[in-house]
Design a protein around this motif. Structure first.
Motif, PDB file in Angstrom:
ATOM      1  N   SER A   1      71.756  38.434  42.364  1.00 18.63           N
ATOM      2  CA  SER A   1      72.748  39.177  41.461  1.00 18.63           C
ATOM      3  C   SER A   1      72.190  38.739  40.127  1.00 18.63           C
ATOM      4  CB  SER A   1      74.150  39.014  41.850  1.00 18.63           C
ATOM      5  OG  SER A   1      74.465  39.751  42.938  1.00 18.63           O
ATOM      6  N   ILE A   2      72.235  37.258  39.936  1.00 15.78           N
ATOM      7  CA  ILE A   2      71.813  36.636  38.653  1.00 15.78           C
ATOM      8  C   ILE A   2      70.568  37.071  38.183  1.00 15.78           C
ATOM      9  CG2 ILE A   2      71.472  34.481  37.498  1.00 15.78           C
ATOM     10  CD1 ILE A   2      73.761  33.323  39.292  1.00 15.78           C
ATOM     11  N   LYS A   3      69.445  36.852  39.174  1.00 14.81           N
ATOM     12  CA  LYS A   3      68.111  37.345  38.680  1.00 14.81           C
ATOM     13  C   LYS A   3      68.020  38.620  38.511  1.00 14.81           C
ATOM     14  CE  LYS A   3      65.933  33.906  41.798  1.00 14.81           C
ATOM     15  NZ  LYS A   3      65.172  33.771  43.015  1.00 14.81           N
ATOM     16  N   THR A   4      68.679  39.723  39.109  1.00 15.53           N
ATOM     17  CA  THR A   4      68.872  41.019  38.802  1.00 15.53           C
ATOM     18  C   THR A   4      69.586  41.206  37.392  1.00 15.53           C
ATOM     19  OG1 THR A   4      68.962  41.417  41.084  1.00 15.53           O
ATOM     20  CG2 THR A   4      69.599  43.076  39.571  1.00 15.53           C
ATOM     21  N   LEU A   5      70.568  40.659  36.991  1.00 10.97           N
ATOM     22  CA  LEU A   5      71.056  40.658  35.681  1.00 10.97           C
ATOM     23  C   LEU A   5      69.973  40.353  34.774  1.00 10.97           C
ATOM     24  CD1 LEU A   5      74.507  39.012  36.067  1.00 10.97           C
ATOM     25  CD2 LEU A   5      73.990  41.359  35.109  1.00 10.97           C
ATOM     26  N   ASN A   6      69.136  39.451  34.691  1.00 10.99           N
ATOM     27  CA  ASN A   6      68.188  39.043  33.819  1.00 10.99           C
ATOM     28  C   ASN A   6      67.103  39.953  33.851  1.00 10.99           C
ATOM     29  OD1 ASN A   6      69.184  36.735  32.560  1.00 10.99           O
ATOM     30  ND2 ASN A   6      68.752  35.220  34.053  1.00 10.99           N
ATOM     31  N   THR A   7      66.714  40.556  34.857  1.00 11.42           N
ATOM     32  CA  THR A   7      65.705  41.529  34.970  1.00 11.42           C
ATOM     33  C   THR A   7      66.426  42.815  34.206  1.00 11.42           C
ATOM     34  OG1 THR A   7      64.931  40.967  36.906  1.00 11.42           O
ATOM     35  CG2 THR A   7      64.512  43.160  36.368  1.00 11.42           C
TER      36      THR A   7
END
Length: 166
Positions: free
Chosen positions: A47-53
Motif C-alpha cells: 500500500s505504501i509503495k502504491t501510494l508513492n506510485t
C-alpha cells in the motif's frame, strides 16, 4: 470365555498417537498466525509503495505543487487535489519530500487495522508492525515494515522489513 476391551498397551499407543497429532496440529496453527502477520505487513508495504506510485502519476498531471512557505527549493511539495494553491491536509493534500509522500503524513494516508502499531522515527522513517512484546513499538518485537523517505532530489524512498519476530 471371551474378554472384550482394550489392553493397556493399545490404550497407551492410541494416546501417544493422539498426542503426536495434537502437537503437529498446534505447531501448524501457530505457523499460520505467523504467516498471517507477515501477509498483513506485506500488504501494508504494498500500500505504501502504491501510494508513492500514485503520487508520481499525480505529479505528471500537475497535482503536485511546491510549498511556498519554505526556502528549501523543490524539496518540500504537497498534493493540491482541488488545485486551489492552498494545502489542506484534512482533505488528503499531504506533504511530499522530493516527490514522495512525507513519512509524517503516512498514518493519514493508509488505513490500518487497530492491531497494528505505527512509529514515525525522526524526519525520515515510518514503521508499521505488530507489538509482539507489549512495549507499544513495532521495532522491539521484530515484526515490522519500514518506509524511509528520500534524502535528496533524484533519490528513491527505501523500503524494508523484519519478520523474524512475527
Amino acid at each position: 470365555m471371551r474378554k472384550s476391551g482394550f489392553s493397556l498397551i493399545e490404550l497407551v499407543v492410541v494416546i501417544v498417537m493422539l498426542s503426536v497429532l495434537a502437537i503437529s496440529a498446534s505447531s501448524y496453527y501457530i505457523n499460520l498466525q505467523s504467516q498471517a502477520r507477515v501477509a498483513v505487513l506485506e500488504n501494508v508495504l504494498g500500500s505504501i509503495k502504491t501510494l508513492n506510485t500514485q503520487v508520481g502519476v499525480m505529479s505528471h498531471l500537475d497535482y503536485v505543487k511546491v510549498r511556498q512557505d519554505h526556502s528549501e527549493g523543490s524539496r518540500l511539495q504537497y498534493l493540491d487535489l482541488n488545485r486551489d494553491g492552498v494545502q489542506q491536509e484534512d482533505q488528503g493534500e499531504w506533504s511530499l519530500i522530493w516527490g514522495y509522500l512525507d513519512n509524517t503524513h503516512m498514518p493519514d494516508a493508509i488505513i490500518l487495522d487497530e492491531k497494528l502499531v505505527q512509529l514515525v522515527a525522526g524526519r525520515a522513517e515510518y514503521y508499521v508492525g505488530f507489538d509482539r512484546d507489549g512495549t507499544g513499538s513495532p521495532l522491539s518485537g521484530a515484526c515490522w515494515v519500514r518506509y524511509a523517505q528520500p534524502d535528496f532530489d533524484g533519490d528513491e524512498p527505501a523500503y524494508g522489513s523484519d519478520f523474524t519476530g512475527c
